[in-house]
Design a protein around this motif. Structure first.
Motif, PDB file in Angstrom:
ATOM      1  N   SER A 144     114.279 -68.711 -14.256  1.00  0.00           N
ATOM      2  CA  SER A 144     112.850 -68.421 -14.385  1.00  0.00           C
ATOM      3  C   SER A 144     112.568 -67.248 -15.323  1.00  0.00           C
ATOM      4  O   SER A 144     111.570 -67.262 -16.062  1.00  0.00           O
ATOM      5  N   ARG A 145     113.446 -66.242 -15.335  1.00  0.00           N
ATOM      6  CA  ARG A 145     113.154 -65.071 -16.167  1.00  0.00           C
ATOM      7  C   ARG A 145     113.314 -65.373 -17.649  1.00  0.00           C
ATOM      8  O   ARG A 145     112.583 -64.820 -18.484  1.00  0.00           O
ATOM      9  N   LEU A 146     114.260 -66.235 -17.964  1.00  0.00           N
ATOM     10  CA  LEU A 146     114.424 -66.619 -19.363  1.00  0.00           C
ATOM     11  C   LEU A 146     113.153 -67.290 -19.873  1.00  0.00           C
ATOM     12  O   LEU A 146     112.668 -66.992 -20.975  1.00  0.00           O
ATOM     13  N   LEU A 147     112.587 -68.180 -19.064  1.00  0.00           N
ATOM     14  CA  LEU A 147     111.385 -68.886 -19.481  1.00  0.00           C
ATOM     15  C   LEU A 147     110.149 -67.980 -19.428  1.00  0.00           C
ATOM     16  O   LEU A 147     109.205 -68.177 -20.192  1.00  0.00           O
ATOM     17  N   TRP A 148     110.123 -67.004 -18.518  1.00  0.00           N
ATOM     18  CA  TRP A 148     109.002 -66.064 -18.478  1.00  0.00           C
ATOM     19  C   TRP A 148     108.947 -65.245 -19.771  1.00  0.00           C
ATOM     20  O   TRP A 148     107.868 -64.983 -20.299  1.00  0.00           O
TER      21      TRP A 148
END
Length: 435
Positions: free
Chosen positions: A379-383
């Motif tokens: 999720s953090r990569l995409l955020w």
């Protein structure tokens, strides 16, 4: 295969019937893992037969990687994820023509494990610990490849021993043990006695539960097993998302709606991010880092559905075959997170239930289920980023580098920061790391 029976399970039903319902018969390891046993003096948890030693080690390994321990170390993991995002921010600025993200993921994965195990981290892929670890693991996997194990299948070849291979196995083993002994000594010499997994293992050694080699090879299991699989998963999924900008767009919309653009996603947000969760599940199905699971073995004869399964057979879970089964997954060669939107439970929970209700088999099956099942996060990569393919053609995911873990051929992507808060959000960490 020569004089050895190999049974490949390419059916979810058969995998459930044998590896789960009859787990007691199919949970051992096979004697033919002898090359790996030379490499690890027979102390490896991965190749340990289903015996009293395995039963003693299992709660120790699971205790290290269970959700409670991960939550206890959430601040440590949070900082490492921030550092990874910071390094990717830097790469996205300096590498205008794109870059291969494998090494960033690999360093971050290794650091998460070494922080938990040793309370130490590696600043760069040029650091001595990282280069030694990479070199030794690369040589290990090369030494145990199938072409070096022909005598497992054709016993007559044992009359012509390969002394050079044996010497290389012993040399690699001694070098691995020397690297880990130095790291363990650093923990012993730490006057602050900062808590870590190895310190807990040393207490068990003092109590007579473990010996020195147990400590070394539990550490080896965690570092070797927890680095490649996680980083390979992220490397695959990054390439897949680069080929599917429309899926990224849906994920970005969900993240902006639920999280906003002023903070990073947290583990506690997972239940509110069903599309992100579905992407992770579909990534493990569509492009997992392992095609064939580590071989199980049978210690006694068995009968199943009219088939005779002899004792001492090799039994392998064909994860790729199950994941590409059209009866289980409609249009399996299509990356389609929507197929998992109704799966609200974790993969760990589903793996313990009926095979029909599982999301995927990426973490194995039965009693030898992968212990690191809780650790995957995207999720953090995409955020932070929009992932762009730098080539006009889609990344070819059919070109792979085979080994114990499967990697895509090298590709280049560009990571574009999605908003102005990215660097400001990932920068405030105490640690300072650059790749």
């Amino acid at each position: 295969m020569g004089q050895q029976y190999w049974i490949i399970l390419t059916s979810d039903k058969v995998a459930g019937e044998l590896l789960q319902k009859r787990g007691g018969k199919y949970s051992t390891r096979i004697p033919s893992y002898y090359l790996y046993n030379i490499l690890t003096r027979g102390k490896s948890y991965v190749s340990c037969p289903y015996n009293e030693r395995y039963k003693m080690l299992t709660p120790i390994i699971h205790g290290i990687l269970d959700q409670r321990n991960i939550k206890k170390n959430s601040k440590l993991l949070d900082d490492e994820f921030r550092i990874l995002m910071k390094n990717l921010c830097k790469a996205s600025t300096t590498e205008k023509d794109g870059f291969y993200p494998k090494y960033y993921f690999h360093l971050a994965s290794l650091n998460i494990i070494t922080l938990l195990c040793l309370n130490k981290r590696t600043e760069s892929v040029d650091d001595l610990f990282y280069t030694e670890f990479e070199d030794l693991m690369g040589k290990r996997f090369d030494l145990v490849k199938a072409t070096n194990r022909l005598s497992e299948f054709f016993p007559i070849l044992k009359l012509f021993p390969n002394n050079n291979l044996y010497n290389n196995l012993v040399e690699n083993r001694e070098n691995v043990e020397a690297l880990y002994r130095k790291s363990i000594k650093d923990v012993i010499d730490d006057k602050e006695e900062k808590p870590c997994v190895v310190r807990d293992l040393l207490h068990k050694k003092d109590e007579g539960i473990l010996d020195e080699l147990d400590v070394i090879y539990i550490m080896d299991t965690l570092l070797a097993g927890g680095t490649d699989t996680v980083s390979a998963s992220l490397t695959w999924l990054t390439a897949t998302l680069a080929n599917n900008p429309q899926i990224q767009s849906k994920a970005h919309h969900e993240l902006d709606r639920v999280i906003g653009q002023s903070r990073l996603p947290e583990v506690s947000d997972e239940q509110n991010l069903p599309y992100i969760r579905a992407i992770i599940k579909e990534g493990q199905r569509y492009c997992g880092p392992i095609y064939l699971g580590i071989p199980h073995g049978t210690e006694e004869d068995d009968e199943y559905n009219g088939y005779h399964i002899p004792a001492n057979s090799v039994v392998i879970l064909n994860q790729y075959g199950i994941h590409m089964d059209e009866k289980r997954y409609e249009n399996p060669k299509e990356f389609k997170p929507e197929r998992f939107l109704e799966f609200t439970e974790s993969s760990a929970t589903l793996a313990k239930g009926n095979y029909e209700h599982r999301d995927h088999f990426g973490f194995g099956a039965g009693r030898r289920l992968c212990s690191g099942i809780h650790m995957a996060r995207i999720s953090r990569l995409l955020w932070c980023f929009r992932i762009e393919n730098t080539s006009p053609l889609p990344i070819n995911l059919d070109k792979v580098r085979t080994g114990i873990t499967i990697w895509p051929e090298e590709y280049h992507v560009r990571l574009v920061k999605r908003h102005d808060n990215v660097e400001k959000t990932v920068t405030p960490v105490i640690l300072n790391a650059t790749l």
